[in-house]
Scaffold this motif. Structure first.
Motif, PDB file in Angstrom:
ATOM      1  N   LEU A 123      -2.523   0.637  -4.440  1.00  0.00           N
ATOM      2  CA  LEU A 123      -2.514  -0.894  -4.061  1.00  0.00           C
ATOM      3  C   LEU A 123      -2.456  -1.746  -5.245  1.00  0.00           C
ATOM      4  CD1 LEU A 123      -1.952  -3.054  -1.912  1.00  0.00           C
ATOM      5  CD2 LEU A 123      -4.452  -3.166  -1.649  1.00  0.00           C
ATOM      6  N   ASP A 124      -1.300  -2.704  -5.285  1.00  0.00           N
ATOM      7  CA  ASP A 124      -1.378  -3.741  -6.404  1.00  0.00           C
ATOM      8  C   ASP A 124      -1.182  -4.924  -5.737  1.00  0.00           C
ATOM      9  OD1 ASP A 124      -0.977  -1.814  -8.482  1.00  0.00           O
ATOM     10  OD2 ASP A 124       1.068  -1.680  -8.059  1.00  0.00           O
ATOM     11  N   CYS A 125      -2.151  -5.792  -6.300  1.00  0.00           N
ATOM     12  CA  CYS A 125      -2.422  -7.176  -5.931  1.00  0.00           C
ATOM     13  C   CYS A 125      -1.923  -8.140  -6.835  1.00  0.00           C
ATOM     14  CB  CYS A 125      -3.826  -7.528  -5.591  1.00  0.00           C
ATOM     15  SG  CYS A 125      -5.032  -6.646  -4.396  1.00  0.00           S
ATOM     16  N   ALA A 126      -1.160  -9.259  -6.262  1.00  0.00           N
ATOM     17  CA  ALA A 126      -0.582 -10.161  -6.980  1.00  0.00           C
ATOM     18  C   ALA A 126      -1.669 -11.026  -7.369  1.00  0.00           C
ATOM     19  CB  ALA A 126       0.702 -10.986  -6.279  1.00  0.00           C
ATOM     20  N   GLY A 127      -1.435 -11.588  -8.908  1.00  0.00           N
ATOM     21  CA  GLY A 127      -2.365 -12.383  -9.321  1.00  0.00           C
ATOM     22  C   GLY A 127      -3.666 -11.706  -9.922  1.00  0.00           C
ATOM     23  N   PRO A 128      -4.452 -12.313 -10.419  1.00  0.00           N
ATOM     24  CA  PRO A 128      -5.530 -11.601 -11.020  1.00  0.00           C
ATOM     25  C   PRO A 128      -6.632 -10.988 -10.028  1.00  0.00           C
ATOM     26  CG  PRO A 128      -6.056 -14.123 -10.517  1.00  0.00           C
ATOM     27  CD  PRO A 128      -4.631 -13.773 -10.050  1.00  0.00           C
ATOM     28  N   ARG A 129      -6.603 -10.927  -8.739  1.00  0.00           N
ATOM     29  CA  ARG A 129      -7.193 -10.399  -7.854  1.00  0.00           C
ATOM     30  C   ARG A 129      -7.177  -8.724  -8.082  1.00  0.00           C
ATOM     31  NH1 ARG A 129      -6.399 -13.750  -2.226  1.00  0.00           N
ATOM     32  NH2 ARG A 129      -7.184 -15.748  -2.939  1.00  0.00           N
ATOM     33  N   ALA A 130      -8.455  -8.011  -8.150  1.00  0.00           N
ATOM     34  CA  ALA A 130      -8.354  -6.729  -8.173  1.00  0.00           C
ATOM     35  C   ALA A 130      -8.193  -6.093  -6.566  1.00  0.00           C
ATOM     36  CB  ALA A 130      -9.675  -6.233  -8.751  1.00  0.00           C
ATOM     37  N   ALA A 131      -7.696  -5.013  -6.761  1.00  0.00           N
ATOM     38  CA  ALA A 131      -7.228  -4.430  -5.337  1.00  0.00           C
ATOM     39  C   ALA A 131      -8.462  -3.513  -5.090  1.00  0.00           C
ATOM     40  CB  ALA A 131      -5.855  -3.587  -5.286  1.00  0.00           C
ATOM     41  N   SER A 132      -8.758  -3.519  -3.847  1.00  0.00           N
ATOM     42  CA  SER A 132      -9.741  -2.241  -3.219  1.00  0.00           C
ATOM     43  C   SER A 132      -9.245  -1.505  -2.375  1.00  0.00           C
ATOM     44  CB  SER A 132     -10.819  -3.222  -2.298  1.00  0.00           C
ATOM     45  OG  SER A 132     -11.900  -2.465  -1.932  1.00  0.00           O
ATOM     46  N   ALA A 176     -10.199   1.425  -9.574  1.00  0.00           N
ATOM     47  CA  ALA A 176      -9.416  -0.237  -9.284  1.00  0.00           C
ATOM     48  C   ALA A 176      -7.972   0.270  -8.957  1.00  0.00           C
ATOM     49  CB  ALA A 176      -9.364  -0.656 -10.905  1.00  0.00           C
ATOM     50  N   GLY A 177      -7.829  -0.244  -7.695  1.00  0.00           N
ATOM     51  CA  GLY A 177      -6.531  -0.076  -6.994  1.00  0.00           C
ATOM     52  C   GLY A 177      -5.851   1.153  -6.686  1.00  0.00           C
ATOM     53  N   SER A 178      -6.840   2.248  -6.797  1.00  0.00           N
ATOM     54  CA  SER A 178      -6.283   3.544  -6.111  1.00  0.00           C
ATOM     55  C   SER A 178      -7.337   4.273  -5.893  1.00  0.00           C
ATOM     56  CB  SER A 178      -5.612   4.431  -7.373  1.00  0.00           C
ATOM     57  OG  SER A 178      -6.537   4.657  -8.430  1.00  0.00           O
ATOM     58  N   SER A 179      -7.264   5.173  -4.900  1.00  0.00           N
ATOM     59  CA  SER A 179      -8.209   6.161  -4.306  1.00  0.00           C
ATOM     60  C   SER A 179      -7.684   7.300  -3.919  1.00  0.00           C
ATOM     61  CB  SER A 179      -8.867   5.693  -3.023  1.00  0.00           C
ATOM     62  OG  SER A 179      -9.889   6.474  -2.661  1.00  0.00           O
ATOM     63  N   VAL A 180      -8.232   8.690  -4.685  1.00  0.00           N
ATOM     64  CA  VAL A 180      -7.582  10.078  -4.469  1.00  0.00           C
ATOM     65  C   VAL A 180      -8.714  10.911  -3.646  1.00  0.00           C
ATOM     66  CG1 VAL A 180      -7.167  12.099  -5.710  1.00  0.00           C
ATOM     67  CG2 VAL A 180      -6.793   9.833  -6.849  1.00  0.00           C
ATOM     68  N   LEU A 186       0.945  -1.161   0.083  1.00  0.00           N
ATOM     69  CA  LEU A 186      -0.038   0.152   0.139  1.00  0.00           C
ATOM     70  C   LEU A 186       0.771   1.087  -0.089  1.00  0.00           C
ATOM     71  CD1 LEU A 186      -2.991   0.916   0.071  1.00  0.00           C
ATOM     72  CD2 LEU A 186      -2.706   0.761   2.666  1.00  0.00           C
ATOM     73  N   GLU A 187       0.702   2.119  -0.919  1.00  0.00           N
ATOM     74  CA  GLU A 187       1.596   3.424  -1.180  1.00  0.00           C
ATOM     75  C   GLU A 187       0.675   4.600  -0.833  1.00  0.00           C
ATOM     76  OE1 GLU A 187       3.690   3.325  -4.681  1.00  0.00           O
ATOM     77  OE2 GLU A 187       4.774   1.478  -4.278  1.00  0.00           O
ATOM     78  N   VAL A 188       1.159   5.824  -0.405  1.00  0.00           N
ATOM     79  CA  VAL A 188       0.393   6.797  -0.284  1.00  0.00           C
ATOM     80  C   VAL A 188       1.288   8.164  -0.680  1.00  0.00           C
ATOM     81  CG1 VAL A 188      -0.731   8.645   1.604  1.00  0.00           C
ATOM     82  CG2 VAL A 188      -1.134   5.975   1.822  1.00  0.00           C
ATOM     83  N   GLU A 189       0.757   8.900  -1.290  1.00  0.00           N
ATOM     84  CA  GLU A 189       1.388  10.037  -2.075  1.00  0.00           C
ATOM     85  C   GLU A 189       0.912  11.278  -1.331  1.00  0.00           C
ATOM     86  OE1 GLU A 189       4.284  10.415  -3.377  1.00  0.00           O
ATOM     87  OE2 GLU A 189       4.794   8.431  -3.681  1.00  0.00           O
ATOM     88  N   PRO A 190       1.326  12.166  -0.667  1.00  0.00           N
ATOM     89  CA  PRO A 190       2.798  12.475  -0.521  1.00  0.00           C
ATOM     90  C   PRO A 190       3.147  11.330   0.576  1.00  0.00           C
ATOM     91  CG  PRO A 190       1.811  13.960   0.312  1.00  0.00           C
ATOM     92  CD  PRO A 190       0.690  13.451  -0.464  1.00  0.00           C
ATOM     93  N   VAL A 213      -7.040   7.806   6.951  1.00  0.00           N
ATOM     94  CA  VAL A 213      -6.837   6.512   6.791  1.00  0.00           C
ATOM     95  C   VAL A 213      -7.082   5.759   5.518  1.00  0.00           C
ATOM     96  CG1 VAL A 213      -7.038   4.046   8.036  1.00  0.00           C
ATOM     97  CG2 VAL A 213      -7.314   6.105   9.321  1.00  0.00           C
ATOM     98  N   CYS A 214      -6.005   5.368   4.736  1.00  0.00           N
ATOM     99  CA  CYS A 214      -6.400   4.596   3.625  1.00  0.00           C
ATOM    100  C   CYS A 214      -6.176   2.969   3.881  1.00  0.00           C
ATOM    101  CB  CYS A 214      -5.229   4.974   2.639  1.00  0.00           C
ATOM    102  SG  CYS A 214      -5.286   3.913   1.056  1.00  0.00           S
ATOM    103  N   VAL A 215      -7.292   2.215   3.396  1.00  0.00           N
ATOM    104  CA  VAL A 215      -7.494   0.942   3.646  1.00  0.00           C
ATOM    105  C   VAL A 215      -7.513   0.393   2.502  1.00  0.00           C
ATOM    106  CG1 VAL A 215      -8.780  -0.851   4.560  1.00  0.00           C
ATOM    107  CG2 VAL A 215      -8.716   1.123   5.699  1.00  0.00           C
ATOM    108  N   GLY A 216      -6.742  -0.579   2.114  1.00  0.00           N
ATOM    109  CA  GLY A 216      -6.604  -1.535   1.059  1.00  0.00           C
ATOM    110  C   GLY A 216      -6.815  -3.034   1.242  1.00  0.00           C
ATOM    111  N   SER A 217      -7.192  -3.879   0.207  1.00  0.00           N
ATOM    112  CA  SER A 217      -7.332  -5.114   0.467  1.00  0.00           C
ATOM    113  C   SER A 217      -7.339  -5.877  -0.719  1.00  0.00           C
ATOM    114  CB  SER A 217      -8.764  -5.429   1.167  1.00  0.00           C
ATOM    115  OG  SER A 217      -9.683  -5.181   0.072  1.00  0.00           O
TER     116      SER A 217
END
Length: 377
Positions: A35-44, A61-65, A12-16, A80-84
């Motif tokens: 957030l990047d997930c390994a495999g075919p699963r999509a990140a939330s 998909a994989g990001s939130s601004v 999980l990465e946050v900018e800044p 708080v940024c939450v990714g799964s």
């Protein structure tokens, strides 16, 4: 379904990247979480707030601004940024600080006089946070702090505001040494705001007068004069601190009157404001004063032998000030009535002395012309 929460780790990465991010009142910023997930699963991925207004959030998909626009003090708080990814859940926290530090420095008095011990105050308007760890003041001679100054204290007051934000007026005061010989042409008051990842400074010049005669300097200046090129001004009473309209400031006018000066402090700011005299050489109570709303008069009589120095008036609400330095042209330690009485007494004494001398002369002549002159009673 059981999920494993991993705080501050994983992909999980946050900018800044800073864990504490600062933004100015009225400013804007963006926080991006990926957030990047390994495999075919999509990140939330989703931003969440803790008891604060969250702002505008756009998630894909994989990001939130998270976008913060026109920040106010209520915007501050923890995000708080939450990714799964499947059963794994990651989170990152960011603390958002909101500050206000416009270029609104004022000094009092507006100028110093070489060769005198003087008090000087520097005020930062419409600031937050106001604690000494975040906001500090210094007096500079060139690029170095002035040596030999004595700190007199610090004062914090709320600034009147129309909005919900609570901003402060912070004043630091010092007692200055005589400034040496030759005296500098100017000092500078510097205010510095220090926050995580941020350091900002504003300066306000304080001219030093070099008086070469006993003529009163024709110098009436506004305390709230700002550096040239500044895009902000101290707020008008009843207006928000960041208003772009011109400031409402008091002015001091001097008019010669028989035996002295009459000083008028006035502020053309509309209804609801008042001015009052706050400083005069010696004791302010020793001067005759009249106050009527946005106008205040003060009489300076040369016969009273008032010491030279600064006259200062203040605008309420708002706290803006104006100052004038006055050197008495004439000083009559006695009033005209006292002079007349003294002259009369001296005249009577001289008349008595002259009468005695005449009597003594006549008595001596009689003594020479008679063998038994009568003695005086």
């Amino acid at each position: 379904m059981f999920k494993n929460y991993i705080s501050g780790g994983g992909p999980l990465e946050v900018e800044p990247r800073e864990r504490v991010v600062v933004v100015a009142v009225g400013g804007s910023m963006q926080l991006t979480c990926r957030l990047d997930c390994a495999g075919p699963r999509a990140a939330s991925v989703q931003w969440r707030g803790l008891d604060t207004s969250l702002g505008a959030v756009q998630s894909g998909a994989g990001s939130s601004v998270l976008s913060v626009r026109n920040a106010s003090l209520s915007t501050a708080g923890t995000r708080v940024c939450v990714g799964s990814c499947g059963n794994l859940t990651f989170q990152q926290t960011v603390k958002l600080l909101v500050f206000a530090f416009p270029d609104q420095l004022t000094v009092s008095p507006v100028a110093l006089v070489a060769g005198l011990d003087q008090k000087v105050a520097c005020t930062a308007h419409n600031v937050t946070p106001a604690d000494p760890d975040a906001l500090s003041f210094s007096l500079l001679l060139g690029d170095r702090e002035l040596e030999g100054v004595q700190a007199l204290g610090r004062d914090e007051k709320e600034e009147p505001q129309e909005g919900e934000d609570m901003l402060f007026r912070v004043t630091e005061s010092w007692l200055l040494p005589p400034l040496g010989t030759p005296a500098p042409s100017a000092l500078h008051c510097q205010a510095t705001m220090r926050l995580p990842g941020l350091q900002l400074s504003h300066r306000q010049p304080i001219p030093v007068l070099h008086l070469t005669s006993r003529e009163p300097p024709v110098m009436t200046s506004l305390e709230a004069t700002l550096d040239q090129g500044s895009t902000h001004s101290p707020p008008s009473p009843g207006k928000p601190g960041n208003s772009s309209t011109g400031p409402c400031l008091p002015e001091i006018h001097r008019s010669p009157v028989p035996g002295g000066l009459e000083l008028l402090c006035e502020a053309a700011c509309g209804p609801g404001v008042a001015v009052r005299w706050t400083q005069a050489p010696g004791d302010l109570e020793a001067y005759e004063r009249r106050e009527a709303g946005a106008q205040a008069w003060l009489s300076v009589l040369w016969a009273a032998c008032n010491p030279e120095g600064w006259f200062q008036c203040r605008l309420d609400p708002g706290g803006q000030m104006a100052s004038l330095y006055v050197i008495p042209e004439i000083c009559f330690p006695l009033t005209s009535e006292a002079l007349w009485t003294g002259s009369l007494v001296l005249g009577l004494l001289f008349l008595v002395f002259l009468t005695y001398r005449l009597w003594k002369c006549c008595w001596a002549r009689q003594l020479l012309g008679s063998s038994a002159p009568p003695g005086p009673n």
